[in-house]
Design an enzyme around this catalytic site. Structure first.
Site, mmCIF file in Angstrom:
data_model
loop_
_atom_site.group_PDB
_atom_site.id
_atom_site.type_symbol
_atom_site.label_atom_id
_atom_site.label_comp_id
_atom_site.label_asym_id
_atom_site.label_seq_id
_atom_site.Cartn_x
_atom_site.Cartn_y
_atom_site.Cartn_z
ATOM 1 N N GLU A 69 -4.074 3.424 6.237
ATOM 2 C CA GLU A 69 -2.952 2.797 6.936
ATOM 3 C C GLU A 69 -1.805 2.411 6.001
ATOM 4 O OE1 GLU A 69 -6.119 2.055 7.429
ATOM 5 O OE2 GLU A 69 -6.557 2.119 9.581
ATOM 6 N N PHE A 131 -15.723 -8.545 16.781
ATOM 7 C CA PHE A 131 -15.709 -7.384 15.891
ATOM 8 C C PHE A 131 -14.266 -6.927 15.636
ATOM 9 C CE2 PHE A 131 -15.920 -2.703 15.277
ATOM 10 C CZ PHE A 131 -16.492 -2.737 14.017
ATOM 11 N N GLN A 132 -13.915 -6.806 14.368
ATOM 12 C CA GLN A 132 -12.583 -6.378 13.931
ATOM 13 C C GLN A 132 -11.450 -7.260 14.449
ATOM 14 O OE1 GLN A 132 -12.371 -2.071 14.618
ATOM 15 N NE2 GLN A 132 -13.191 -1.784 12.561
ATOM 16 N N LYS A 181 -6.178 -5.560 23.678
ATOM 17 C CA LYS A 181 -6.706 -4.366 24.334
ATOM 18 C C LYS A 181 -6.585 -4.456 25.853
ATOM 19 C CE LYS A 181 -10.485 -1.118 23.672
ATOM 20 N NZ LYS A 181 -11.805 -0.902 23.043
ATOM 21 N N MET A 494 3.832 1.860 -18.188
ATOM 22 C CA MET A 494 4.724 0.709 -18.265
ATOM 23 C C MET A 494 4.006 -0.528 -18.794
ATOM 24 S SD MET A 494 7.709 -0.289 -18.057
ATOM 25 C CE MET A 494 8.863 0.577 -17.012
HETATM 26 C C1 LIG Z 1 -0.233 -1.908 -6.770
HETATM 27 C C2 LIG Z 1 0.208 -2.209 -8.149
HETATM 28 N N1 LIG Z 1 -0.704 -2.609 -9.080
HETATM 29 C C3 LIG Z 1 -0.297 -2.892 -10.337
HETATM 30 C C4 LIG Z 1 1.008 -2.785 -10.707
HETATM 31 C C5 LIG Z 1 1.444 -3.125 -12.131
HETATM 32 N N2 LIG Z 1 2.009 -1.951 -12.801
HETATM 33 C C6 LIG Z 1 3.334 -1.739 -12.879
HETATM 34 S S1 LIG Z 1 3.723 -0.317 -13.653
HETATM 35 C C7 LIG Z 1 2.098 0.028 -13.943
HETATM 36 C C8 LIG Z 1 1.688 1.266 -14.663
HETATM 37 C C9 LIG Z 1 1.952 2.485 -13.889
HETATM 38 O O1 LIG Z 1 1.290 3.546 -14.495
HETATM 39 P P1 LIG Z 1 1.524 5.036 -14.031
HETATM 40 O O2 LIG Z 1 1.442 5.127 -12.559
HETATM 41 O O3 LIG Z 1 0.646 5.929 -14.784
HETATM 42 O O4 LIG Z 1 3.052 5.280 -14.393
HETATM 43 P P2 LIG Z 1 3.779 5.262 -15.840
HETATM 44 O O5 LIG Z 1 4.239 3.879 -16.104
HETATM 45 O O6 LIG Z 1 2.787 5.737 -16.855
HETATM 46 O O7 LIG Z 1 4.917 6.188 -15.659
HETATM 47 C C10 LIG Z 1 1.280 -0.979 -13.421
HETATM 48 C C11 LIG Z 1 -0.188 -1.011 -13.530
HETATM 49 C C12 LIG Z 1 1.923 -2.388 -9.699
HETATM 50 N N3 LIG Z 1 3.221 -2.293 -9.934
HETATM 51 N N4 LIG Z 1 1.493 -2.091 -8.453
#
Ligand SMILES: Cc1ncc(C[n+]2csc(CCOP(=O)(O)OP(=O)(O)O)c2C)c(N)n1
Lengths: 579, 193
Positions: A69, A131-132, A181, A494
C-alpha cells in the site's frame, strides 16, 4: 467512458436525478464525477464491497494493483505531481490503512493532492478491537489535510465531493476517507453535487493591493534582488508569470529542491539550485543580496541552514498561499498571502524594466569557482569508477533535459538535482520534505501512468531501491514503461558521507552487501543491464532510453564519493563547503 | 528581553479562543497541534457558542508571544476551524468554577460559625448538603479558588475539582457578525484567479 461521465453531468444540470445504489457504487460514481480515471490500490476484507463494485466499472476506472500500500500512495503522488490531478488510493482497514501512512505524510509535507479511501470494519464493531480494526482516523489526523469517517451512507456523496475540493485547492494535500463496511453495502438514493464552498475554508486569499504596491516598491529600488522559486510556482502554474517578472525586473532566480523545473535551467537568469547540497552562488549570495523574493517556498531548514545568520542583511518579500508559513522561519518585510500566480500577475505591471547585470555576474563568478573545485572533477574524472554526477549528466544530455526525472533520497538525489538540466516544467518528482527512501520506484510508476507520452527516468540508490522493489511486479503486470537507473555504490551513501565528515569515518551499519539487481529485474520479466565502465555508459543509457517498455539499468559507481558543495546541518549558508 | 526577530522572550499566559464547526474528532485535531510542539495546555474548555452548531474552545497556554502566534496560525489551518483568536489575559474577562466536598461533621460542631464565615468571605456558596458531606461552590480566578481550598483544608477536603477557564474577550465583535464576514470572505476566495 467520457460519454458516460458527461451523461451524468448533463443530467444533473437539468435536474438532480437520483438512483438507488450501494455506498460502494456511490463512491465510484463520485470518483467519476471528479474526473478520476485511475486508482492505485490493494484489496482486503473491509473494502471488498468497493472492489466488487469496481468489477463493474473496469471500463471507466483503471485500477493499478500495487504490491504494497505504501507503493500506492507514492504512485498516486507521482501521478499527481506530473498531471496536477488528484491521486486516488484504495486500501483495506488495519494493516492496509497503516501501510499508507508514510505516503500520506510525504504528500502532506510536499503539498501533493491525494484522496485515500480506506475500508473500515462495520460500524457496530468500531472500538471493539475487531479483526483488522485500527483507528486510522486518529493515526492519520496529524498527517492529513482533512480526514473523515463515513458511518452513514447518505453522507457519502457530500464527503467525497468535499474530499476532492479540499485535496486540490489552496495548498494541496492528502485527504483520507474511512468508509465502514456496512456503509459500503447500504443502498440509498444517490445524487451528487460538487463541493464549491466550505465556510470555514478560504483556499485562495485575495491579493491585497497594498502588499503588491509595497513589494513592487522594494523590487524597483533593489540593487541586488534575488528570487527563490519554490514548489508553489508549479502548483499554481505560475511558470510564465515567474519568467515575466524575472525578465522584466532583471532578477536572478534560484530554485528549491521541489521548485526544480519551474524555471528553465538554460535561462540566462537561472543561477541554480538552493540548499544543503545546492550550488555555491545561490547559497552564498543569499547572505549578500539586498532583497530576497521568496515565492511558493517555506524556508525549510535544508534551504536556510542556521536561521540566525540567514539573509539578515536583506529585506524579504514572501509570496505564499499558506498563512502559517509566513513569518514562521524568516521574518518578512512584505508578506503577500496569496496564490503565486495571482500575486505575480498583479505584481508584473507595477515593476520597472530593469537589469542587474553586475549582480547576476557575481553568481557567474561563483559558478566558475564551483566548476573548478567541484563540477569539473565530478563530470570529468581522470580515472577511477563512474561518478554519480557524470551518469546524471549523460542522462540529462541524452534526454535533452526533457524527461520526467524521479529521484529517491540520498546522494543520487542531490547529484540529480544538481546535474540534471530541467528544461520542461513539471518534470521533477522527488520526496523533499519527508525524505522518504523507497519513494522513487512507485512514484515513477505513477508518473509514467500520468504522462505516458513522456520519457520517465527514475534515479535510485541501491538502498532506497530495496525498500520498495516489490513494485517491479506492478511495473511488469501493467507494462509501465518507466526507466529505472540504480546508482549502486554498495553503501547507504548519504549516511556514509555524514559518518565520514562528522563522525570520524566510523561506518556504522551503512555498508550494503547487495543482490544481483539485474537478476531481480529479470525475475520480474523486466529487461535489465549492468554497466560499470565509462566507455560503455552512453551506449547502455541509450539502449535503456530506446527500449520500448520498462527497463532497469544498474550503474556501478564509486563507493566512497561525496556530494559537494555542502552546508553542514545547522551551519550558515555562507559557510558552504566546496570540499 | 528581545529576540533578534523582534519578539519578546517573556513567557506568559495567553488565551486562545477558537470557533469551530461541531465535528467529532476536532478536539483531538486541535490538541495534537499543541502536543507535537511540546506545549502544555494549562486548561481547556469546549462548549456550544451562542450560534447553533458552532463550538467555542477556550485554551490557556503559558508560552512566548512568538510561539503563541505561530500556534494560532496552525489551529486556523484545520478545515473546520472558523476562527482562532489570541488574547493576552488582560484582554479578556474570565472565570473558573470550583467545587469542594467537605465532611458535614465540622459544620455541626461549628459553634462559632467559622466555616460559614469562611464561605461568605470568599463569596462562595453551599451547593448541596447531604447526610455525610456538603459541597461548596465558588467561581473566581484560580488564585481565589485556590485560596478557599487552602483554607478549607483544615476541615478536610475529600474532593476538589476546578473547571477550565472560560473567557470572553473585551472586543465588541459579535460571533454572528464574524461568521457573516467569514462567509463573505470564503465565498470570495474560492477560486484561483
Ligand atoms: C525510509 C528512510 N529511512 C532512512 C532514511 C535515512 N537516509 C537518508 S539517505 C540514506 C542513504 C540512502 O542510501 P541509498 O539509497 O543507497 O542512496 P545513496 O545515498 O547511496 O545515493 C538514508 C539511510 C531515509 N531518508 N528514509
Amino acid at each position: 467512458m467520457e460519454a458516460l461521465t458527461k451523461q451524468t453531468l448533463s443530467d444533473q444540470s437539468e435536474k438532480q436525478v437520483s438512483q438507488i445504489v450501494s455506498g460502494a457504487e456511490a463512491l465510484l460514481l463520485g470518483l467519476l464525477e471528479e474526473g478520476v480515471d485511475t486508482i492505485f490500490g490493494y484489496p482486503g476484507g473491509a473494502i471488498m464491497p468497493i472492489y466488487d463494485a469496481l468489477y463493474g466499472y473496469q471500463d471507466r476506472l483503471r485500477h493499478i494493483l500495487v504490491r504494497h500500500e505504501q507503493g500506492a500512495t507514492h504512485a498516486a503522488q507521482g501521478y499527481a505531481r506530473v498531471t496536477g490531478k488528484t491521486g486516488v488510493v484504495f486500501a483495506t482497514s488495519g494493516p492496509g490503512a497503516t501501510n499508507l501512512i508514510t505516503g500520506i505524510a510525504d504528500a502532506q509535507i510536499d503539498s501533493t493532492p491525494m484522496v485515500c479511501i480506506t475500508g473500515q470494519v462495520a460500524t457496530p464493531l468500531l472500538g471493539t478491537d475487531a479483526f483488522q480494526e485500527t483507528d486510522v482516523l486518529g493515526i492519520s489526523m496529524p498527517v492529513t489535510k482533512w480526514n473523515y469517517q463515513v458511518t452513514d451512507v447518505t453522507e457519502l456523496p457530500e464527503v467525497i465531493a468535499k474530499a476532492f475540493f479540499i485535496a486540490r485547492t489552496g495548498r494541496p494535500g492528502p485527504v483520507l476517507i474511512d468508509i465502514t463496511k456496512d456503509v459500503q453495502f447500504a443502498k440509498f438514493e444517490y445524487t451528487y453535487k460538487k463541493c464549491e464552498k466550505i465556510r470555514s475554508y478560504a483556499p485562495y486569499p485575495k491579493v491585497n493591493n497594498d502588499d503588491i504596491e509595497a513589494a513592487a516598491k522594494l523590487i524597483n529600488a533593489a540593487k541586488k534582488p534575488y528570487i527563490l522559486a519554490g514548489h508553489g510556482i508549479l502548483i499554481s502554474g505560475a511558470q510564465k508569470e515567474l519568467l515575466a517578472v524575472a525578465e522584466k525586473a532583471g532578477v536572478p532566480v534560484a530554485s528549491t529542491l521541489l521548485g526544480l523545473s519551474a524555471f528553465p535551467c538554460n535561462h540566462p537568469l537561472y543561477v541554480g539550485y538552493l540548499g544543503m547540497h545546492g550550488n555555491y552562488g545561490p547559497n552564498v549570495k543569499t547572505n549578500e543580496c539586498d532583497l530576497l523574493i521568496a515565492i511558493g517556498m517555506r524556508f525549510d531548514d535544508r534551504v536556510t541552514g542556521d536561521l540566525k545568520t540567514y539573509a539578515r542583511q536583506a529585506k524579504v518579500i514572501h509570496i505564499e498561499i499558506d498563512p502559517s508559513e509566513i513569518d514562521k522561519n524568516v521574518k518578512t518585510t512584505v508578506a503577500i498571502n496569496a496564490d503565486a500566480k495571482a500575486a505575480l500577475k498583479a505584481l508584473l505591471p507595477k515593476l520597472k524594466e530593469n537589469k542587474h547585470d553586475k549582480w547576476v555576474n557575481e553568481f557567474r563568478e561563483c559558478d566558475k569557482i564551483e566548476y573548478e573545485k567541484v563540477v569539473n572533477k565530478a563530470l570529468h574524472p581522470a580515472e577511477g569508477g563512474l561518478l554519480m554526477a557524470e551518469v546524471v549528466n549523460v542522462i540529462s544530455e541524452m534526454t535533452k533535459g526533457e524527461a520526467i526525472v524521479v529521484t529517491d533520497v540520498g546522494q543520487h538525489q542531490m547529484a540529480t538535482s544538481r546535474y540534471y538540466k530541467y528544461n520542461t516544467t513539471d518534470s521533477n518528482v522527488t520526496s523533499g520534505g519527508l525524505g522518504t527512501m523507497g519513494f522513487a520506484l512507485p512514484a515513477a510508476m505513477g508518473a509514467k501512468i500520468g504522462r505516458p507520452d513522456k520519457q520517465v527516468v527514475a534515479i535510485i540508490g541501491d538502498g532506497g531501491f530495496q525498500m520498495t522493489l516489490q513494485e517491479l511486479g506492478t511495473i511488469f503486470q501493467f507494462n509501465i514503461g518507466a526507466k529505472i537507473v540504480i546508482l549502486n555504490n554498495s553503501f547507504l551513501g548519504m549516511v556514509r558521507q555524514w559518518q565520514q565528515l562528522f563522525f570520524d569515518k566510523r561506518y556504522s551499519a551503512t555498508e550494503m552487501t547487495n543482490p544481483d539487481f539485474v537478476a531481480i529485474a529479470r525475475g520480474f520479466y523486466i529487461n535489465a543491464a549492468k554497466v560499470s565502465l565509462r566507455e560503455e555508459l552512453k551506449q547502455s543509457i541509450q539502449t535503456m532510453l530506446d527500449h520500448n517498455g520498462p527497463y532497469l539499468l544498474e550503474v556501478v559507481v564509486e563507493k566512497e564519493e561525496n556530494v559537494f558543495p555542502m552546508v553542514p546541518a545547522g551551519d550558515s549558508v555562507g559557510n558552504i563547503r566546496l570540499e | 528581553m528581545e529576540h533578534p526577530n523582534g519578539y519578546s522572550t517573556e513567557v506568559k499566559l495567553f488565551v486562545i479562543s477558537v470557533l469551530t464547526e461541531n465535528k467529532s474528532g476536532l478536539l483531538n485535531a486541535i490538541t495534537i497541534i499543541f502536543t507535537r510542539r511540546k506545549i502544555n495546555i494549562e486548561s481547556i474548555n469546549v462548549s456550544e457558542s451562542e450560534v447553533a452548531g458552532v463550538s467555542r474552545y477556550t485554551i490557556v497556554v503559558k508560552i512566548t508571544r512568538e510561539r503563541a502566534e505561530k500556534l494560532v496560525k496552525q489551529v486556523r489551518k484545520l478545515i473546520e476551524v472558523l476562527g482562532a483568536f489570541l488574547y493576552e489575559e488582560e484582554e479578556t474577562h474570565f472565570q473558573e468554577l470550583a467545587l469542594y466536598k467537605v465532611p458535614l461533621e465540622p459544620f455541626l460542631n461549628d459553634s462559632n460559625n467559622r466555616i460559614e464565615k469562611l464561605i461568605r468571605d470568599n463569596f462562595a456558596r453551599i451547593l448541596v448538603i447531604e447526610r455525610e458531606y456538603i459541597i461548596i461552590e465558588k467561581t473566581g480566578r484560580k488564585s481565589e479558588t485556590q485560596k478557599l481550598f487552602e483554607e478549607l483544608k483544615a476541615y478536610g477536603v475529600s474532593e476538589f475539582v476546578r473547571s477550565g477557564r472560560i473567557s470572553i474577550s473585551k472586543s465588541k465583535r459579535r460571533t454572528e457578525t464574524f461568521l457573516k464576514e467569514l462567509e463573505e470572505l470564503s465565498a470570495n476566495s474560492l477560486v484561483k484567479e
